[in-house]
Design an enzyme around this catalytic site. Structure first.
Site, mmCIF file in Angstrom:
data_model
loop_
_atom_site.group_PDB
_atom_site.id
_atom_site.type_symbol
_atom_site.label_atom_id
_atom_site.label_comp_id
_atom_site.label_asym_id
_atom_site.label_seq_id
_atom_site.Cartn_x
_atom_site.Cartn_y
_atom_site.Cartn_z
ATOM 1 N N ASP A 167 -0.129 4.926 1.008
ATOM 2 C CA ASP A 167 -0.543 6.236 2.111
ATOM 3 C C ASP A 167 -0.553 5.461 3.516
ATOM 4 O O ASP A 167 -1.326 4.310 3.809
ATOM 5 C CB ASP A 167 -1.710 6.843 1.867
ATOM 6 N N ASP A 173 -1.388 -1.001 6.018
ATOM 7 C CA ASP A 173 -1.484 -0.253 7.250
ATOM 8 C C ASP A 173 -3.077 -0.250 7.884
ATOM 9 O O ASP A 173 -3.236 0.225 8.892
ATOM 10 C CB ASP A 173 -0.839 1.209 7.487
ATOM 11 N N ASP A 199 0.860 -1.264 -0.046
ATOM 12 C CA ASP A 199 0.065 0.051 0.057
ATOM 13 C C ASP A 199 0.764 1.249 0.151
ATOM 14 O O ASP A 199 2.116 1.268 0.448
ATOM 15 C CB ASP A 199 -0.903 -0.131 1.223
#
Length: 252
Positions: free
Chosen positions: A15, A192, A13
């Site tokens: 961001d 995250d 991922d």
């Protein structure tokens, strides 16, 4: 038995995983809200809205701003505002403004998290193909990766406009695995947020959850990734590589 011993590729991922983009995103959101004469949200609040792409970010921002405006006006004894523009049209206008402002602030408002470049370099040197899967609008992705000097590490990049179904749908991850020429269960996905882990599970990919991202204010362990790490370079030993901090010590 190492649960990652069959890994043949790694996807990430963006961001909250590789980059801290909250400052730039919050600035663009607030400038867009201000242009529409709506209350500004601030970075701490915007962080809780990140993760589902720009359209959903705009919907969350507009919903909050209209409610906040109503509360403020009530507190001041003023009548509520009757919006002449439907909410859907306001979201469209807000998104257009956001895109303009984010294009101006994205690079200066985005920073690599610690050990990201070293970790990507070590994985690439091992011969593992690396992919990127982000819900961020595609036009912003390549320039940002170039500005941060990490574009060179990725053989496959999937932005939010490159697929019909964004994360948590499995399609973006399945597409990356297909382009890498490996089975989904051979591709480790590192993220995250809840969306990242749900997408990995739906695609059949093993997953790593990082604790330092945004994730709507939730602890990543609630999403039950296969492994949880405090730092991105913690995944190197699991893939048969020395921890990047140890490698740096050897090179000193």
């Amino acid at each position: 038995m190492n649960k990652f011993e069959d890994i043949r590729g790694v996807a990430f991922d963006l961001d909250g995983t590789l980059v801290d983009s909250a400052l730039g995103l919050a600035a663009a959101v607030d400038m867009a809200l201000y242009a529409l004469k709506l209350p500004i949200a601030g970075e701490e609040r915007v962080i809780t809205w990140i993760g589902n792409g720009a359209d959903v970010l705009m919907e969350r921002a507009l919903t909050w701003a209209r409610q906040e405006r109503a509360t403020l006006r009530k507190t001041m004894g003023k009548p509520p505002v009757d919006d002449d523009i439907p909410a859907e049209e306001q979201v469209r206008i807000l998104r257009k403004l956001f895109d303009r402002y984010y294009g101006e602030v994205a690079e200066e408002g985005t920073f690599l998290f610690p050990h990201v470049a070293d970790t990507l370099g070590a994985l690439q040197a091992k011969g593992l193909p690396l992919g990127l899967v982000t819900n961020k609008p595609t036009p912003f992705v390549a320039p940002l990766l170039e500005a941060l000097d990490i574009a060179k590490y990725f053989s496959v990049v999937i932005g939010g406009d490159d697929v019909q179904n964004k994360k948590p749908h499995p399609d973006p991850l399945l597409l990356v695995a297909e382009r890498m020429g490996i089975a989904p269960q051979q591709m480790l996905f590192v993220g995250d947020s809840r969306n990242d882990i749900q997408a990995a599970k739906a695609a059949g990919c093993p997953s790593v959850g990082l604790t330092y991202g945004y994730n709507y204010g939730e602890a990543i362990d609630l999403s039950q990734p296969d492994v949880i790490y405090q730092s991105i370079n913690d995944l190197l030993p699991a893939l048969g590589l020395p921890h990047s901090e140890n490698q740096e010590s050897k090179n000193d």
